[in-house]
Design a protein around this motif. Sequence first.
Motif, PDB file in Angstrom:
ATOM      1  N   LEU A   1     -16.883   0.080  62.339  1.00 62.45           N
ATOM      2  CA  LEU A   1     -15.743   0.927  62.649  1.00 62.45           C
ATOM      3  C   LEU A   1     -16.075   2.113  63.708  1.00 62.45           C
ATOM      4  O   LEU A   1     -16.714   3.107  62.748  1.00 62.45           O
ATOM      5  CB  LEU A   1     -14.690   1.397  61.483  1.00 62.45           C
ATOM      6  CG  LEU A   1     -13.514   2.000  61.757  1.00 62.45           C
ATOM      7  CD1 LEU A   1     -12.574   1.144  62.589  1.00 62.45           C
ATOM      8  CD2 LEU A   1     -12.854   2.354  60.591  1.00 62.45           C
ATOM      9  N   HIS A   2     -15.728   2.373  64.747  1.00 64.68           N
ATOM     10  CA  HIS A   2     -16.216   3.427  65.557  1.00 64.68           C
ATOM     11  C   HIS A   2     -15.437   4.741  65.130  1.00 64.68           C
ATOM     12  O   HIS A   2     -15.910   5.855  64.970  1.00 64.68           O
ATOM     13  CB  HIS A   2     -15.898   3.257  67.132  1.00 64.68           C
ATOM     14  CG  HIS A   2     -16.356   4.219  67.834  1.00 64.68           C
ATOM     15  ND1 HIS A   2     -15.114   4.962  68.180  1.00 64.68           N
ATOM     16  CD2 HIS A   2     -17.031   4.812  68.689  1.00 64.68           C
ATOM     17  CE1 HIS A   2     -15.682   6.421  68.979  1.00 64.68           C
ATOM     18  NE2 HIS A   2     -16.697   6.009  69.268  1.00 64.68           N
ATOM     19  N   SER A   3     -13.957   4.420  64.921  1.00 64.62           N
ATOM     20  CA  SER A   3     -13.192   5.645  64.814  1.00 64.62           C
ATOM     21  C   SER A   3     -11.552   5.076  64.510  1.00 64.62           C
ATOM     22  O   SER A   3     -11.605   3.809  64.621  1.00 64.62           O
ATOM     23  CB  SER A   3     -13.091   6.527  65.910  1.00 64.62           C
ATOM     24  OG  SER A   3     -12.532   5.777  67.216  1.00 64.62           O
TER      25      SER A   3
ATOM     26  N   LEU B   1      -2.162  13.128  58.089  1.00 60.71           N
ATOM     27  CA  LEU B   1      -2.557  11.928  58.097  1.00 60.71           C
ATOM     28  C   LEU B   1      -3.967  11.551  58.073  1.00 60.71           C
ATOM     29  O   LEU B   1      -4.512  10.478  57.383  1.00 60.71           O
ATOM     30  CB  LEU B   1      -2.135  11.251  59.641  1.00 60.71           C
ATOM     31  CG  LEU B   1      -1.799   9.770  59.829  1.00 60.71           C
ATOM     32  CD1 LEU B   1      -0.703   9.226  58.558  1.00 60.71           C
ATOM     33  CD2 LEU B   1      -1.112   9.714  61.256  1.00 60.71           C
ATOM     34  N   GLY B   2      -4.871  12.408  58.736  1.00 62.07           N
ATOM     35  CA  GLY B   2      -6.518  12.185  58.614  1.00 62.07           C
ATOM     36  C   GLY B   2      -6.822  12.407  57.149  1.00 62.07           C
ATOM     37  O   GLY B   2      -7.677  11.572  56.663  1.00 62.07           O
TER      38      GLY B   2
ATOM     39  N   ASP C   1     -11.796  14.921  63.936  1.00 61.08           N
ATOM     40  CA  ASP C   1     -13.020  15.024  64.014  1.00 61.08           C
ATOM     41  C   ASP C   1     -13.593  14.737  65.377  1.00 61.08           C
ATOM     42  O   ASP C   1     -14.749  15.432  65.826  1.00 61.08           O
ATOM     43  CB  ASP C   1     -13.655  13.700  63.304  1.00 61.08           C
ATOM     44  CG  ASP C   1     -13.553  13.742  61.774  1.00 61.08           C
ATOM     45  OD1 ASP C   1     -13.453  14.899  61.178  1.00 61.08           O
ATOM     46  OD2 ASP C   1     -12.972  12.482  61.249  1.00 61.08           O
ATOM     47  N   LEU C   2     -12.878  13.914  66.349  1.00 59.39           N
ATOM     48  CA  LEU C   2     -13.219  13.834  67.720  1.00 59.39           C
ATOM     49  C   LEU C   2     -12.043  14.515  68.631  1.00 59.39           C
ATOM     50  O   LEU C   2     -10.908  14.584  68.213  1.00 59.39           O
ATOM     51  CB  LEU C   2     -13.309  12.295  68.068  1.00 59.39           C
ATOM     52  CG  LEU C   2     -14.628  11.709  67.431  1.00 59.39           C
ATOM     53  CD1 LEU C   2     -14.435   9.954  67.810  1.00 59.39           C
ATOM     54  CD2 LEU C   2     -15.819  12.081  67.642  1.00 59.39           C
TER      55      LEU C   2
ATOM     56  N   VAL D   1     -12.462   6.440  53.940  1.00 58.55           N
ATOM     57  CA  VAL D   1     -12.866   6.195  55.512  1.00 58.55           C
ATOM     58  C   VAL D   1     -13.791   7.049  55.953  1.00 58.55           C
ATOM     59  O   VAL D   1     -13.637   8.559  56.126  1.00 58.55           O
ATOM     60  CB  VAL D   1     -11.460   6.250  56.423  1.00 58.55           C
ATOM     61  CG1 VAL D   1     -12.042   5.965  58.000  1.00 58.55           C
ATOM     62  CG2 VAL D   1     -10.680   5.174  55.758  1.00 58.55           C
ATOM     63  N   LYS D   2     -14.823   6.975  56.189  1.00 58.98           N
ATOM     64  CA  LYS D   2     -16.014   7.749  56.874  1.00 58.98           C
ATOM     65  C   LYS D   2     -16.156   7.904  58.342  1.00 58.98           C
ATOM     66  O   LYS D   2     -16.469   8.777  58.788  1.00 58.98           O
ATOM     67  CB  LYS D   2     -17.492   7.226  56.453  1.00 58.98           C
ATOM     68  CG  LYS D   2     -17.338   7.121  54.833  1.00 58.98           C
ATOM     69  CD  LYS D   2     -18.872   6.691  54.625  1.00 58.98           C
ATOM     70  CE  LYS D   2     -19.130   6.903  53.103  1.00 58.98           C
ATOM     71  NZ  LYS D   2     -18.155   5.909  52.313  1.00 58.98           N
ATOM     72  N   ALA D   3     -15.508   6.795  59.102  1.00 55.62           N
ATOM     73  CA  ALA D   3     -15.321   6.883  60.701  1.00 55.62           C
ATOM     74  C   ALA D   3     -14.532   8.041  60.918  1.00 55.62           C
ATOM     75  O   ALA D   3     -13.447   8.396  60.221  1.00 55.62           O
ATOM     76  CB  ALA D   3     -14.683   5.478  61.135  1.00 55.62           C
ATOM     77  N   PRO D   4     -14.769   8.523  61.820  1.00 56.27           N
ATOM     78  CA  PRO D   4     -14.235  10.136  62.744  1.00 56.27           C
ATOM     79  C   PRO D   4     -12.546   9.475  63.098  1.00 56.27           C
ATOM     80  O   PRO D   4     -12.598   8.526  63.390  1.00 56.27           O
ATOM     81  CB  PRO D   4     -14.996  10.334  63.688  1.00 56.27           C
ATOM     82  CG  PRO D   4     -16.012   9.229  64.191  1.00 56.27           C
ATOM     83  CD  PRO D   4     -15.940   8.149  62.981  1.00 56.27           C
TER      84      PRO D   4
END
Length: 515
Positions: free
Chosen positions: A56-58, A143-144, A185-186, A152-155
């Motif tokens: 999972l990218h993000s 939400l994040g 994060d991004l 969830v570790k994905a950004p």
Amino acid sequence: DGFLLSPHYYPAWAWTPDMPSGGVGFNFNIFHPKARAVIGKWAAVMAERMKDKPALHSVCLANEPAYNASGRDKYTRPLFIDYLRERHHSLDRLNALYGAAYTNFDQAVVPPCAMPAELGAQRAYYDWTCFNNKLFADWHAWLGSILKAHGVKAPTHSKICVFQTLDRDKVGWGIDPELICQATDLAGCDAYAPYGWHSGSYVYDFLRQELYYDLLHSFRGQSVFNSENHLSTDGSGPAYVPMNHTRSVLWQGGLHHQGSTTIWVWEMSTDPSLSGNIYFRPANIFGAGRAMLDLNRLAPEVTAIHNTRPRVALLYSQPSIFWEEKYKGTLFSSYTALNFMGEPITFVSERQLAAGTAAKVNWLIVPNATHILESTPAALAAFKKSGGKILLIGKDSLSRDEYDRPLPSRPDYPVIQPGADDRTTAALLRAVLRPLQTADLRESQGGQLAWGVEFRVVPMGKATLVPMVNFNQEAWTVTLSKWAGRQALDLLSGETVDLKTIPLDPMLPRLLRIG
């Protein structure tokens, strides 16, 4: 792979009579307790299914989000009143600003989402836009936080329409990119630079990506993720798009902090807006593939270009976006001029100045930023005291506060007026910035300073990198004066290039290595 959380698709079974917001973006009140519970549950359930996915990218929190209903309901109105009370403290001060006669803060009216004509109403509208921006950014952070709490570790990122964030007619849409970047994060966005669209004298409108990518990156140094990269105009049908355009947009994005991107769109056209997308364009597919392979193959060089310390920054001012019609145009013109002077560019926000986290640049340019925060004059004085230089473009820069009240005085910073065009502005900037010894790129024939060519001069070990691209409509031949007697290797084409006569076709990027 990435996952789009898409909270704007709200289920009918969870609807209640007081749910509609009647605003832009979301057609329901995102702060309604029922909506908050449903969206929070959705995020939690999906987080459990995503948390152990190593590929999972993000996660995109929201798709092209906008919101203008904050404070217009019983759930957020108390927050708005608290915001006004904390911001102004005194009811007399609020009344004096607004031209109102409130007897308590609870009587404050939430303005309609449109720029009023009268000054007191404009001040009230300014306050509400700041509140709306903060509340919407906080909603993204909430939400994040649910995703992170469930492993969830994905950004995370949000696909904001960053190209709208400098528009005065959209200041009430809830998107302050600096606050959104603080909540994710991004640095996520939807941005585009289609061929021939709004391009003026240039072969395509590079500013709609490069300037906004640099702006997003400036807030926290985040990698930019354009998750809806429009490489051709929606609904363009079989209209021709050169392969080099696709290659240039993706390659140049990579030089301006784009760490990842998703091309819009890869599918058969099921409606008119999808006709002519890259799925139907073999040459453009090749151009996209070439750019992506080059960005990966030359990752060390691209990283060196990323890490080049900008010497010049432009002041990013939320109050000036709100109040000053000339701010955006002067910002664009200044960025264009510096870009074609070979300068890497960043931005410094008023919040960063106040917090002492601004980029360590030699020069801070104030591009018709007429209205500023209360904290900015002292922060600018501290910047100057630390050795930085300040240049004002526009005689009214720094003249008023965020409520359009004249400031008592302005330090004696040097001032220039914007040129009649970008090239004239560049000449004025070059004269003021002469002590920086800006790079010298000239036309091979005639020796005039080159224009319309983006380039940088970047040290990398014992070598020097010079990325270049020609945004003019026609081919040019240019000279790098400092190295006019030498040759370089173009790392993109593999050819050897004489630095006295460098041929540049439109949109065909080069990455020269000298030494």
